[in-house]
Enzyme design. Sequence first.
Site, PDB file in Angstrom:
ATOM      1  N   GLY A   1      36.102  72.566 145.740  1.00 43.02           N
ATOM      2  CA  GLY A   1      37.401  72.703 145.089  1.00 43.02           C
ATOM      3  C   GLY A   1      38.374  71.601 145.498  1.00 43.02           C
ATOM      4  O   GLY A   1      38.004  70.644 146.191  1.00 43.02           O
ATOM      5  N   GLN A   2      39.626  71.766 145.070  1.00 44.34           N
ATOM      6  CA  GLN A   2      40.640  70.729 145.301  1.00 44.34           C
ATOM      7  C   GLN A   2      40.820  70.447 146.789  1.00 44.34           C
ATOM      8  O   GLN A   2      40.796  69.293 147.218  1.00 44.34           O
ATOM      9  CB  GLN A   2      41.989  71.168 144.701  1.00 44.34           C
ATOM     10  CG  GLN A   2      43.055  70.078 144.764  1.00 44.34           C
ATOM     11  CD  GLN A   2      44.479  70.616 144.613  1.00 44.34           C
ATOM     12  OE1 GLN A   2      44.724  71.805 144.714  1.00 44.34           O
ATOM     13  NE2 GLN A   2      45.410  69.723 144.382  1.00 44.34           N
TER      14      GLN A   2
ATOM     15  N   ASP B   1      29.342  76.228 148.035  1.00 46.86           N
ATOM     16  CA  ASP B   1      30.129  76.591 146.855  1.00 46.86           C
ATOM     17  C   ASP B   1      29.213  77.342 145.910  1.00 46.86           C
ATOM     18  O   ASP B   1      28.005  77.408 146.129  1.00 46.86           O
ATOM     19  CB  ASP B   1      30.738  75.341 146.185  1.00 46.86           C
ATOM     20  CG  ASP B   1      32.066  75.663 145.502  1.00 46.86           C
ATOM     21  OD1 ASP B   1      32.105  76.593 144.669  1.00 46.86           O
ATOM     22  OD2 ASP B   1      33.072  75.002 145.809  1.00 46.86           O
ATOM     23  N   ILE B   2      29.794  77.873 144.857  1.00 43.26           N
ATOM     24  CA  ILE B   2      29.031  78.671 143.889  1.00 43.26           C
ATOM     25  C   ILE B   2      28.045  77.789 143.100  1.00 43.26           C
ATOM     26  O   ILE B   2      27.026  78.262 142.634  1.00 43.26           O
ATOM     27  CB  ILE B   2      30.008  79.449 142.968  1.00 43.26           C
ATOM     28  CG1 ILE B   2      29.302  80.509 142.139  1.00 43.26           C
ATOM     29  CG2 ILE B   2      30.831  78.539 142.090  1.00 43.26           C
ATOM     30  CD1 ILE B   2      29.200  81.836 142.841  1.00 43.26           C
TER      31      ILE B   2
ATOM     32  N   ASP C   1      27.714  82.438 146.999  1.00 38.07           N
ATOM     33  CA  ASP C   1      28.745  83.238 146.341  1.00 38.07           C
ATOM     34  C   ASP C   1      29.581  83.910 147.441  1.00 38.07           C
ATOM     35  O   ASP C   1      29.082  84.771 148.166  1.00 38.07           O
ATOM     36  CB  ASP C   1      28.056  84.286 145.444  1.00 38.07           C
ATOM     37  CG  ASP C   1      29.058  85.212 144.772  1.00 38.07           C
ATOM     38  OD1 ASP C   1      30.283  85.110 145.051  1.00 38.07           O
ATOM     39  OD2 ASP C   1      28.618  86.042 143.945  1.00 38.07           O
TER      40      ASP C   1
ATOM     41  N   TYR D   1      48.163  86.293 141.676  1.00 39.27           N
ATOM     42  CA  TYR D   1      47.764  85.424 142.787  1.00 39.27           C
ATOM     43  C   TYR D   1      48.612  85.714 144.031  1.00 39.27           C
ATOM     44  O   TYR D   1      48.087  85.872 145.137  1.00 39.27           O
ATOM     45  CB  TYR D   1      47.947  83.976 142.341  1.00 39.27           C
ATOM     46  CG  TYR D   1      47.648  82.913 143.362  1.00 39.27           C
ATOM     47  CD1 TYR D   1      46.357  82.711 143.834  1.00 39.27           C
ATOM     48  CD2 TYR D   1      48.659  82.070 143.830  1.00 39.27           C
ATOM     49  CE1 TYR D   1      46.086  81.707 144.751  1.00 39.27           C
ATOM     50  CE2 TYR D   1      48.392  81.064 144.742  1.00 39.27           C
ATOM     51  CZ  TYR D   1      47.105  80.885 145.203  1.00 39.27           C
ATOM     52  OH  TYR D   1      46.845  79.892 146.100  1.00 39.27           O
TER      53      TYR D   1
ATOM     54  N   LYS E   1      47.497  87.033 147.759  1.00 39.93           N
ATOM     55  CA  LYS E   1      47.745  86.278 148.990  1.00 39.93           C
ATOM     56  C   LYS E   1      48.590  87.090 149.983  1.00 39.93           C
ATOM     57  O   LYS E   1      48.343  87.077 151.185  1.00 39.93           O
ATOM     58  CB  LYS E   1      48.421  84.939 148.673  1.00 39.93           C
ATOM     59  CG  LYS E   1      47.493  83.932 147.995  1.00 39.93           C
ATOM     60  CD  LYS E   1      46.353  83.523 148.919  1.00 39.93           C
ATOM     61  CE  LYS E   1      45.380  82.566 148.261  1.00 39.93           C
ATOM     62  NZ  LYS E   1      44.202  82.279 149.108  1.00 39.93           N
TER      63      LYS E   1
HETATM   64  N1  SER Z   1      49.291  75.418 144.058  1.00 42.22           N
HETATM   65  C1  SER Z   1      49.063  76.809 143.884  1.00 42.22           C
HETATM   66  C2  SER Z   1      49.225  77.215 142.476  1.00 42.22           C
HETATM   67  O1  SER Z   1      49.949  76.553 141.767  1.00 42.22           O
HETATM   68  C3  SER Z   1      50.006  77.593 144.742  1.00 42.22           C
HETATM   69  O2  SER Z   1      49.371  77.990 145.906  1.00 42.22           O
HETATM   70  O3  SER Z   1      48.677  78.194 142.091  1.00 42.22           O
END
Ligand code: SER
Length: 312
Positions: free
Chosen positions: A12-13, A35-36, A53, A143, A147
């Site tokens: 990922g990023q 990673d997946i 996974d 999200y 978190k």
């Molecule tokens: N950069 C993330 C988002 O935009 C925030 O944690 O979802």
Amino acid sequence: MKKRILIIGACGQIGTELTAALRAAYAPHKVIASDIIEGDEVMMNSGPFEVLDAMDYDAVQDVVIKHEITDVYLMAAMLSATSEKFPMRAWNLNMNSLFNVLNLAKDGKIDKIFWPSSIAVFGPTTPKENTPQRTVMEPSTVYGISKQTGERWCEYYHKKFGVDVRSLRYPGLVSYKTLPGGGTTDYAVDIYHKAVKHNKYICFLNAETTLPMMYMDDAIKATIGIMEAPESNIKIRNSYNLAGMSFHPEAIAESIRNLQPGFEISYDPDFRQAIADSWPKSIDDTEARNDWGWNHEVELDEMTKIMLKNLT
Ligand code: SER
């Protein structure tokens, strides 16, 4: 050295750059990426890789035992914009993957966990300027709810079972090496790509939407920094506020224009505007700076220089 690291979500990023940084800092064969799906050539050829996974407890446990893992960086997550579209998938991924590593640590199978939190834990009722470490937290996104919940569980597992879990509330992250996927702060990466290609950009947030942001190198430095800090320095076990810079889209546009005259930006806000509006504008990260020596280096104009140079 006994340390053996597993990165979950290595493609990922953040995971991509974190894997490269950890492989440079430690012996590459001691840094297992997973990673997946398989990663690109650089990822696959620079050290061990496992297709994994994050939601499959047995599979995660097998990899941990096979490679005698001590430290896990759990970077697999669904970001804010995508999570609004797939709430249950976001919840399942973001929570189950966390429980899997917390439970492995509780059972003594790993020593240390890094788990990323986000500015998304804050909500519309949180003070927006210099948001303190401890304040009102009523996140209004799927999200952010995941978190915020994850933070509570991290602290619980630390207090109740002594799990050494460490966490940062990342701001929006910007890098030329990797692309974000499905976040609200993605515009701050996309804008540079479009500037280089077309010298213009249509922004999905409005001109004055100020958000906390950070250049990726600083984020990687913070991540490895908090993991390497002595255990006694880590006083916060939910997640540390972390700040670099704060800016709005018009400020990046201006910073680009200084190097690339004629750059044009227009604004066409979509559903991500409401997400951004619920988040802080700037973050007070005094406790990270005091407890384990965090400091950031890169500011907006410097970042613009790096981004344009490397994307051109
Ligand atoms: N950069 C993330 C988002 O935009 C925030 O944690 O979802």
